[in-house]
Design a protein around this motif. Structure first.
Motif, PDB file in Angstrom:
ATOM      1  N   PRO A 178       0.845  -1.188   0.000  1.00 21.78           N
ATOM      2  CA  PRO A 178       0.000   0.000   0.000  1.00 21.78           C
ATOM      3  C   PRO A 178       0.883   1.242   0.000  1.00 21.78           C
ATOM      4  CG  PRO A 178      -0.168  -1.179   2.090  1.00 21.78           C
ATOM      5  CD  PRO A 178       0.726  -1.976   1.211  1.00 21.78           C
ATOM      6  N   SER A 179       0.581   2.171  -0.882  1.00 22.80           N
ATOM      7  CA  SER A 179       1.420   3.360  -1.049  1.00 22.80           C
ATOM      8  C   SER A 179       0.569   4.589  -1.318  1.00 22.80           C
ATOM      9  CB  SER A 179       2.377   3.164  -2.233  1.00 22.80           C
ATOM     10  OG  SER A 179       3.179   2.034  -2.050  1.00 22.80           O
ATOM     11  N   ASP A 180       1.156   5.748  -1.064  1.00 20.94           N
ATOM     12  CA  ASP A 180       0.569   7.013  -1.465  1.00 20.94           C
ATOM     13  C   ASP A 180       1.252   7.409  -2.761  1.00 20.94           C
ATOM     14  OD1 ASP A 180      -1.096   7.377   0.842  1.00 20.94           O
ATOM     15  OD2 ASP A 180       0.710   7.846   1.969  1.00 20.94           O
ATOM     16  N   ALA A 181       0.469   7.858  -3.733  1.00 20.16           N
ATOM     17  CA  ALA A 181       1.026   8.194  -5.046  1.00 20.16           C
ATOM     18  C   ALA A 181       0.871   9.687  -5.325  1.00 20.16           C
ATOM     19  CB  ALA A 181       0.335   7.378  -6.130  1.00 20.16           C
ATOM     20  N   TYR A 182       1.872  10.241  -5.997  1.00 24.15           N
ATOM     21  CA  TYR A 182       1.892  11.670  -6.307  1.00 24.15           C
ATOM     22  C   TYR A 182       2.354  11.889  -7.742  1.00 24.15           C
ATOM     23  CZ  TYR A 182       1.914  11.840  -1.224  1.00 24.15           C
ATOM     24  OH  TYR A 182       1.601  11.662   0.100  1.00 24.15           O
ATOM     25  N   ARG A 183       1.797  12.905  -8.372  1.00 22.39           N
ATOM     26  CA  ARG A 183       2.314  13.362  -9.667  1.00 22.39           C
ATOM     27  C   ARG A 183       3.250  14.511  -9.334  1.00 22.39           C
ATOM     28  NH1 ARG A 183       0.471  17.004 -13.679  1.00 22.39           N
ATOM     29  NH2 ARG A 183      -1.382  17.390 -12.426  1.00 22.39           N
ATOM     30  N   VAL A 184       4.511  14.378  -9.774  1.00 20.17           N
ATOM     31  CA  VAL A 184       5.577  15.306  -9.386  1.00 20.17           C
ATOM     32  C   VAL A 184       6.242  15.885 -10.636  1.00 20.17           C
ATOM     33  CG1 VAL A 184       7.819  15.462  -8.204  1.00 20.17           C
ATOM     34  CG2 VAL A 184       6.006  14.015  -7.256  1.00 20.17           C
ATOM     35  N   ARG A 185       6.489  17.190 -10.636  1.00 22.37           N
ATOM     36  CA  ARG A 185       7.249  17.843 -11.700  1.00 22.37           C
ATOM     37  C   ARG A 185       8.703  17.946 -11.252  1.00 22.37           C
ATOM     38  NH1 ARG A 185       5.035  22.709 -11.941  1.00 22.37           N
ATOM     39  NH2 ARG A 185       6.558  23.540 -10.505  1.00 22.37           N
ATOM     40  N   VAL A 186       9.599  17.372 -12.034  1.00 19.87           N
ATOM     41  CA  VAL A 186      11.029  17.382 -11.723  1.00 19.87           C
ATOM     42  C   VAL A 186      11.569  18.796 -11.950  1.00 19.87           C
ATOM     43  CG1 VAL A 186      13.288  16.450 -12.348  1.00 19.87           C
ATOM     44  CG2 VAL A 186      11.264  14.950 -12.347  1.00 19.87           C
ATOM     45  N   ASN A 187      12.319  19.301 -10.964  1.00 24.99           N
ATOM     46  CA  ASN A 187      12.894  20.636 -11.066  1.00 24.99           C
ATOM     47  C   ASN A 187      14.396  20.590 -11.305  1.00 24.99           C
ATOM     48  OD1 ASN A 187      10.333  21.719 -10.517  1.00 24.99           O
ATOM     49  ND2 ASN A 187      10.702  21.716  -8.328  1.00 24.99           N
ATOM     50  N   ARG A 188      15.123  20.031 -10.348  1.00 26.82           N
ATOM     51  CA  ARG A 188      16.593  20.011 -10.424  1.00 26.82           C
ATOM     52  C   ARG A 188      17.082  18.585 -10.183  1.00 26.82           C
ATOM     53  NH1 ARG A 188      20.758  23.320  -6.504  1.00 26.82           N
ATOM     54  NH2 ARG A 188      22.646  22.407  -7.358  1.00 26.82           N
ATOM     55  N   VAL A 189      17.815  18.038 -11.136  1.00 30.13           N
ATOM     56  CA  VAL A 189      18.304  16.659 -11.036  1.00 30.13           C
ATOM     57  C   VAL A 189      19.728  16.660 -10.482  1.00 30.13           C
ATOM     58  CG1 VAL A 189      18.827  14.555 -12.317  1.00 30.13           C
ATOM     59  CG2 VAL A 189      16.850  15.946 -12.966  1.00 30.13           C
ATOM     60  N   LEU A 190      19.943  15.886  -9.419  1.00 30.64           N
ATOM     61  CA  LEU A 190      21.277  15.728  -8.831  1.00 30.64           C
ATOM     62  C   LEU A 190      21.908  14.396  -9.253  1.00 30.64           C
ATOM     63  CD1 LEU A 190      20.564  16.983  -5.197  1.00 30.64           C
ATOM     64  CD2 LEU A 190      21.454  18.285  -7.139  1.00 30.64           C
ATOM     65  N   LYS A 191      21.061  13.422  -9.597  1.00 32.99           N
ATOM     66  CA  LYS A 191      21.548  12.115 -10.021  1.00 32.99           C
ATOM     67  C   LYS A 191      20.491  11.481 -10.919  1.00 32.99           C
ATOM     68  CE  LYS A 191      22.835   7.534  -8.230  1.00 32.99           C
ATOM     69  NZ  LYS A 191      22.981   6.705  -7.027  1.00 32.99           N
ATOM     70  N   GLY A 192      20.931  10.810 -11.957  1.00 31.42           N
ATOM     71  CA  GLY A 192      20.010  10.081 -12.822  1.00 31.42           C
ATOM     72  C   GLY A 192      19.462  10.936 -13.947  1.00 31.42           C
ATOM     73  N   SER A 193      18.388  10.445 -14.535  1.00 24.21           N
ATOM     74  CA  SER A 193      17.833  11.114 -15.714  1.00 24.21           C
ATOM     75  C   SER A 193      16.357  11.446 -15.547  1.00 24.21           C
ATOM     76  CB  SER A 193      18.030  10.220 -16.946  1.00 24.21           C
ATOM     77  OG  SER A 193      17.393   8.967 -16.733  1.00 24.21           O
ATOM     78  N   ALA A 194      15.948  11.773 -14.341  1.00 21.24           N
ATOM     79  CA  ALA A 194      14.553  12.163 -14.112  1.00 21.24           C
ATOM     80  C   ALA A 194      14.258  13.433 -14.904  1.00 21.24           C
ATOM     81  CB  ALA A 194      14.314  12.391 -12.624  1.00 21.24           C
ATOM     82  N   ALA A 195      13.044  13.492 -15.463  1.00 14.36           N
ATOM     83  CA  ALA A 195      12.674  14.672 -16.253  1.00 14.36           C
ATOM     84  C   ALA A 195      11.160  14.761 -16.361  1.00 14.36           C
ATOM     85  CB  ALA A 195      13.291  14.587 -17.647  1.00 14.36           C
ATOM     86  N   GLY A 196      10.678  15.971 -16.586  1.00  9.47           N
ATOM     87  CA  GLY A 196       9.254  16.184 -16.820  1.00  9.47           C
ATOM     88  C   GLY A 196       8.423  15.893 -15.586  1.00  9.47           C
ATOM     89  N   GLU A 197       7.299  15.218 -15.806  1.00  9.64           N
ATOM     90  CA  GLU A 197       6.425  14.821 -14.715  1.00  9.64           C
ATOM     91  C   GLU A 197       6.556  13.321 -14.488  1.00  9.64           C
ATOM     92  OE1 GLU A 197       2.405  16.096 -15.375  1.00  9.64           O
ATOM     93  OE2 GLU A 197       3.002  18.188 -15.565  1.00  9.64           O
ATOM     94  N   LEU A 224       5.267   9.843 -11.872  1.00 17.74           N
ATOM     95  CA  LEU A 224       4.438   9.244 -10.834  1.00 17.74           C
ATOM     96  C   LEU A 224       5.396   8.715  -9.771  1.00 17.74           C
ATOM     97  CD1 LEU A 224       1.840   8.006  -9.624  1.00 17.74           C
ATOM     98  CD2 LEU A 224       2.235   6.032 -11.095  1.00 17.74           C
ATOM     99  N   VAL A 225       5.276   9.237  -8.548  1.00 15.74           N
ATOM    100  CA  VAL A 225       6.155   8.825  -7.459  1.00 15.74           C
ATOM    101  C   VAL A 225       5.288   8.251  -6.342  1.00 15.74           C
ATOM    102  CG1 VAL A 225       7.908   9.539  -5.789  1.00 15.74           C
ATOM    103  CG2 VAL A 225       7.786  10.673  -8.011  1.00 15.74           C
ATOM    104  N   SER A 226       5.675   7.086  -5.846  1.00 15.40           N
ATOM    105  CA  SER A 226       4.940   6.484  -4.735  1.00 15.40           C
ATOM    106  C   SER A 226       5.808   6.474  -3.492  1.00 15.40           C
ATOM    107  CB  SER A 226       4.501   5.062  -5.087  1.00 15.40           C
ATOM    108  OG  SER A 226       5.629   4.238  -5.263  1.00 15.40           O
ATOM    109  N   GLN A 227       5.122   6.485  -2.364  1.00 15.70           N
ATOM    110  CA  GLN A 227       5.791   6.460  -1.066  1.00 15.70           C
ATOM    111  C   GLN A 227       5.034   5.473  -0.188  1.00 15.70           C
ATOM    112  OE1 GLN A 227       4.800   9.658   1.484  1.00 15.70           O
ATOM    113  NE2 GLN A 227       6.675   9.551   2.649  1.00 15.70           N
ATOM    114  N   SER A 228       5.759   4.677   0.562  1.00 13.73           N
ATOM    115  CA  SER A 228       5.130   3.737   1.485  1.00 13.73           C
ATOM    116  C   SER A 228       4.129   4.485   2.351  1.00 13.73           C
ATOM    117  CB  SER A 228       6.193   3.093   2.369  1.00 13.73           C
ATOM    118  OG  SER A 228       5.603   2.427   3.446  1.00 13.73           O
ATOM    119  N   ASP A 229       2.954   3.892   2.554  1.00 14.45           N
ATOM    120  CA  ASP A 229       1.947   4.587   3.354  1.00 14.45           C
ATOM    121  C   ASP A 229       2.206   4.473   4.852  1.00 14.45           C
ATOM    122  OD1 ASP A 229       1.113   2.047   4.030  1.00 14.45           O
ATOM    123  OD2 ASP A 229      -0.981   2.375   3.508  1.00 14.45           O
ATOM    124  N   GLU A 230       3.369   3.947   5.238  1.00 13.77           N
ATOM    125  CA  GLU A 230       3.717   3.866   6.654  1.00 13.77           C
ATOM    126  C   GLU A 230       4.162   5.220   7.207  1.00 13.77           C
ATOM    127  OE1 GLU A 230       6.654   0.822   7.013  1.00 13.77           O
ATOM    128  OE2 GLU A 230       5.286  -0.748   6.364  1.00 13.77           O
TER     129      GLU A 230
END
Length: 152
Positions: free
Chosen positions: A75-94, A96-102
């Protein structure tokens, strides 16, 4: 002649009882352990330990709280996130990010946070947040700590 038959019958009964008990025990064990659990071999609240394990580290603004859903069987909480500044990797745009619901505290729409993520097994589930400290809006000090953690 009766004694060997009696011994055979008792032995067969014991074998059936043992097999039945083993099957019932295994069935109960399997059912009790069917829940997927995420276990990390590092402190998920320490940027220095989380950054090396993440495929992407970035600041991102929460655009939408998508509510609860099951991601990777958890079970997780899900969010739509706009990437602003990348420190590692190739994240870009918008994303879907999930987080444990704990986690007791939730991300707030409109706020910018640090995200340290790994992709979910199924692409449609987006990425999973590895960093489990209570969410707080990212500031310059947080970005500096994460930038140093990414370099190490």
């Amino acid at each position: 002649m009766r004694k060997p038959l009696l011994i055979a019958a008792v032995s067969a009964g014991a074998a059936v009882a043992l097999a039945g008990g083993a099957w019932l025990g295994w069935d109960q064990y399997r059912t009790a352990h069917a829940t997927t659990e995420s276990v990390h071999a590092f402190d998920t609240t320490d940027p220095a330990l989380v950054a090396p394990e993440a495929t992407a580290v970035f600041t991102g603004t929460v655009l939408e709280d998508l509510g609860r859903r099951t991601v990777e069987g958890l079970p997780s909480d899900a969010y739509r996130v706009r990437v602003n500044r990348v420190l590692k990797g190739s994240a870009a745009g918008e994303m879907l990010v999930s987080q444990s619901d704990e986690t007791e505290h939730k991300y707030q729409v409109g706020q910018t946070y640090m995200w340290a993520t790994n992709p979910a097994t199924r692409p449609e589930e987006g990425v999973a947040q590895l960093y489990d400290a209570d969410p707080r809006p990212a500031d310059d000090a947080d970005i500096a700590v994460w930038a140093a953690a990414v370099k190490n």
